[in-house]
Each structure stands twice: as C-alpha cells, then as structure tokens.
Scaffold this motif. Sequence first.
Motif, short mmCIF file in Angstrom:
data_model
loop_
_atom_site.label_atom_id
_atom_site.label_comp_id
_atom_site.label_asym_id
_atom_site.label_seq_id
_atom_site.Cartn_x
_atom_site.Cartn_y
_atom_site.Cartn_z
N ASN A 1 5.72 -0.58 2.16
CA ASN A 1 4.43 -0.11 1.65
C ASN A 1 3.30 -1.04 2.10
OD1 ASN A 1 5.23 2.18 0.28
ND2 ASN A 1 5.35 1.19 -1.71
N ALA A 2 3.54 -2.33 1.96
CA ALA A 2 2.52 -3.30 2.34
C ALA A 2 2.18 -3.21 3.82
CB ALA A 2 2.98 -4.71 2.00
N MET A 3 3.19 -3.03 4.67
CA MET A 3 2.96 -2.88 6.10
C MET A 3 2.00 -1.73 6.41
SD MET A 3 6.82 -3.14 7.65
CE MET A 3 7.76 -4.68 7.72
N LEU A 4 2.13 -0.65 5.64
CA LEU A 4 1.40 0.59 5.91
C LEU A 4 0.04 0.68 5.23
CD1 LEU A 4 4.47 2.92 5.39
CD2 LEU A 4 3.18 2.81 7.53
N LEU A 5 -0.13 -0.03 4.11
CA LEU A 5 -1.26 0.23 3.23
C LEU A 5 -2.63 0.14 3.90
CD1 LEU A 5 -2.22 0.95 0.40
CD2 LEU A 5 -2.00 -1.46 -0.23
N PRO A 6 -2.96 -0.91 4.66
CA PRO A 6 -4.31 -0.94 5.25
C PRO A 6 -4.57 0.19 6.24
CG PRO A 6 -3.32 -3.13 5.22
CD PRO A 6 -2.23 -2.18 4.88
N VAL A 7 -3.61 0.45 7.13
CA VAL A 7 -3.81 1.47 8.17
C VAL A 7 -3.89 2.87 7.56
CG1 VAL A 7 -2.67 2.62 10.12
CG2 VAL A 7 -2.80 0.14 10.05
N GLY B 1 4.29 -7.31 10.11
CA GLY B 1 4.32 -5.94 10.60
C GLY B 1 5.73 -5.58 11.03
N PRO B 2 6.00 -4.32 11.37
CA PRO B 2 7.35 -3.92 11.79
C PRO B 2 7.87 -4.74 12.96
CG PRO B 2 6.01 -1.98 11.37
CD PRO B 2 5.08 -3.16 11.30
N ASP C 1 -0.24 13.13 13.47
CA ASP C 1 -1.02 12.08 12.81
C ASP C 1 -0.10 10.97 12.32
OD1 ASP C 1 -3.56 13.34 13.05
OD2 ASP C 1 -3.15 14.55 11.26
N ILE C 2 1.02 11.36 11.72
CA ILE C 2 1.94 10.37 11.16
C ILE C 2 2.56 9.53 12.27
CG2 ILE C 2 4.13 10.10 9.92
CD1 ILE C 2 3.29 12.44 8.16
N VAL C 3 2.94 10.17 13.36
CA VAL C 3 3.49 9.42 14.50
C VAL C 3 2.46 8.41 15.00
CG1 VAL C 3 4.21 9.61 16.91
CG2 VAL C 3 5.16 11.16 15.20
N ALA C 4 1.21 8.85 15.11
CA ALA C 4 0.15 7.95 15.59
C ALA C 4 -0.05 6.77 14.63
CB ALA C 4 -1.16 8.72 15.76
N VAL D 1 0.65 0.97 13.18
CA VAL D 1 1.21 -0.08 12.34
C VAL D 1 2.10 -1.00 13.15
CG1 VAL D 1 2.80 -0.49 10.41
CG2 VAL D 1 1.05 1.27 10.20
N TYR D 2 2.88 -0.45 14.04
CA TYR D 2 3.77 -1.29 14.85
C TYR D 2 2.95 -2.19 15.80
CZ TYR D 2 7.93 -2.81 17.33
OH TYR D 2 8.95 -3.58 17.85
#
Length: 390
Positions: free
Chosen positions: A283-289, A340-341, A379-382, A387-388
């Motif tokens: 969740n933390a990895m994703l939250l800002p983006v 990050g991932p 959109d999700i793939v992008a 994030v990566y």
Amino acid sequence: MTLITHLAPRKLLIGGGSLARLPALLTEFGLLRPLVVTDPWMVGSGTVDRVLAPLGAAGIAAKVFSETVPDPTDTVVAAGVTALREGQFDCLIGFGGGSPMDTAKAIAILAAASPGQRLRDFKVPASADHAALPVICVPTTAGTGSEATRFTIVTDTSSDEKMLIAGLGALPLAAVVDYELTFSVPPRVTADTGIDSLTHALEAYVSARANSFSDLYATAAMRLIAANLRRAYAVPDDAAARAAMMEGATLAGLAFSNSSVALVHGMSRPIGAHFHVPHGLSNAMLLPVVTAFGLQSGLARYAGAARIMGLAGTDAADDAAAQALLRELSALNRELGVPGPRDYGIDAARYEALLPLMAEQALASGSPGNNPRVPDASDIVALYREVYAG
C-alpha cells in the motif's frame, strides 16, 4: 434520503491493559471454549501467553491453531477448519496482525459453508454473510483494522490471487484493542502498518461510497495517524503515540468497513500475492502515485483530507491543499524508509510479465471502481510501471 448501512462489532474494548478483560468479555457473551488462531512466532516467542494466561486464570481452557502464514492462504484456512471441527469450540480468537485475524474470520466462514463449497466461492461480488462461530479479534499491530471490518483477504493458492471476501460472516463479534501489545513491534512493521491504516482512512474518505458515518471514522483516524505515525516509528516506547496509532487504526477499519477502499488496495493485493510483499508495505509503495492519479477527479475530498491532517489551513485553495497532501505522502515514504518494488528486490522482467494479470485481478476485486478516478486495465498497468520506475 440516502440509505446508510452501519456495521461494527458489538463490543470494542480499547485502551492499555484491556487484554486483561478478555475472559470477562468472553463470559459476557457466554463463550467458554475458544480456539486461538495465531502464528508460529507468537507461539515460539511466548507472546501467545498474553492471551492464554488470563484465560487460564479464569478457568477458560483455550486451544491454539498456529499455522497462520503472513499472507493467509486457502490451504491454511482449510487446515484451520479441520482443527476447529476436531474440538468442541464455541468461538475463535484471532490474535496477532492482520493475517491471524483474517485467517480466523475465513475459518469461521468456510466452516459454515455447504459441502463442496470452497473459499473462492465467497470472494466478491459474492457476500459471505454466515459464520460457523463468532470471532473475537485481538490485534497486535496498529494497521489492518481487521478487528473492526467486514472483510477478510485470503490467497487462492491455485491462481496466486488475493481474494477479497466481504460480508457479515467476516465481522467480528468483539475486539480487544490494547496498544501495549504494540511496544515490541519493530520500526519497519510500525511504518508499514501505520501507512496501511492511513491508506484505509484516506481511501474511505475519498471513496465513491463514502457517507456521513464513514466520514466520522475516517476524519478521526486521519487526525490521529497524521499526528502520531512519525513519533511511533521514531520512539517505539512512546505510550501516547502507540495508543493514538492503535485507536486510529481501529477507527480507519470502521471507516472503510462502512465505506470501501479504492484503487490503492485494488492494486496492492496482486503485488502482495505474486511477490509476497507485506500488505501495508505494498500500500505504501502505491499510495503517492495512485493518489496523484485521482487527485483532480476527487480534488475537494483530497483537499479536505489535507486540512484534516493539518497539512493545509482552512482557507487554503483546494488545489494547494491537495498538493500538500501529495508532498506529505511522498515525505512519509522517504522518512519511513519505504522501498519501491525495484528496491525491494522484485525482478523487473517478472513484474512486467505479470502486469496484465495483476491489472485484471485488481479490477476483479471491485475496489478500483470506488476510486475518484476509475481506471481501466491500461491505466493500472501504467501506474504499476510508474511505481516500479520510482
């Protein structure tokens, strides 16, 4: 008038030392034969005795199922159902972080299933409204909020899909929320679970399914977490910070249980399932983006969240307040050492190859549909790629 359905455990005991009242709580509900669902570390470290000792002193003989794994699986849940049926139990106690609590909930649901039904038959959009036995939750981390929610998350081992299961069957009867259990939690877990609870509150607040009741919980949770997360991380023995984080996590659980989570959680579950990243960390990895992705579509709500968290004044323009929120989320990740991932060690080629499946699984959970800006698979793939890339 809009219909609001409010769901919560029948009783919550919140505060330092409240675990001592667990025997009285069970007795109050006429429960005397609990199966404690926990994990091997809790048993090996002796921490499970924090539950067993007061129960034993009160003449309540509990048994322990300790096969829980960090990401609950359908196979572990099935083993738990077997253990449940081997005894004359009248309730389950989920003791630990989100995994033991979610496992206890899933055991109760699967044990009530018809012959031939599997856990996957209960994943959303199905509704898991029946449980074989009541569940009492005792969280040891300030994060998942599972002690207060109608959700459980279990991995389908045949497909590596983290299944979201929702319904009254997953709603605990009661919970004991004792912040003193969190003093020994290491900084990494404090950070990840803390950002997890912040994500719960923020997503509940900006969700398309937010309502006046969920807003009350989300607002209180964001205030507590924003003011205390850094302190709990930096000074682990600060009782006031630990107490505030524990209360905030439970309030955040009540918030999203009565509203919903959104895109962060939808995208987080596949990362956890395929790469075994702890839920709060993904969740933390994703939250800002992900927040940046939906910022303009939910500008007023994101700006409101920033004001609630003390990041912007009441007279700040929405755009300025929302940008302050974005800066804060990125700053939290930096200061709390969220990788990050790529830095976590996830292989780039495997990550890329799994993106279409991960996007499909994220959408299938239903959570992205609650986001202020509803994404499609591309959109999700992008977003996963962004994030990566860091």
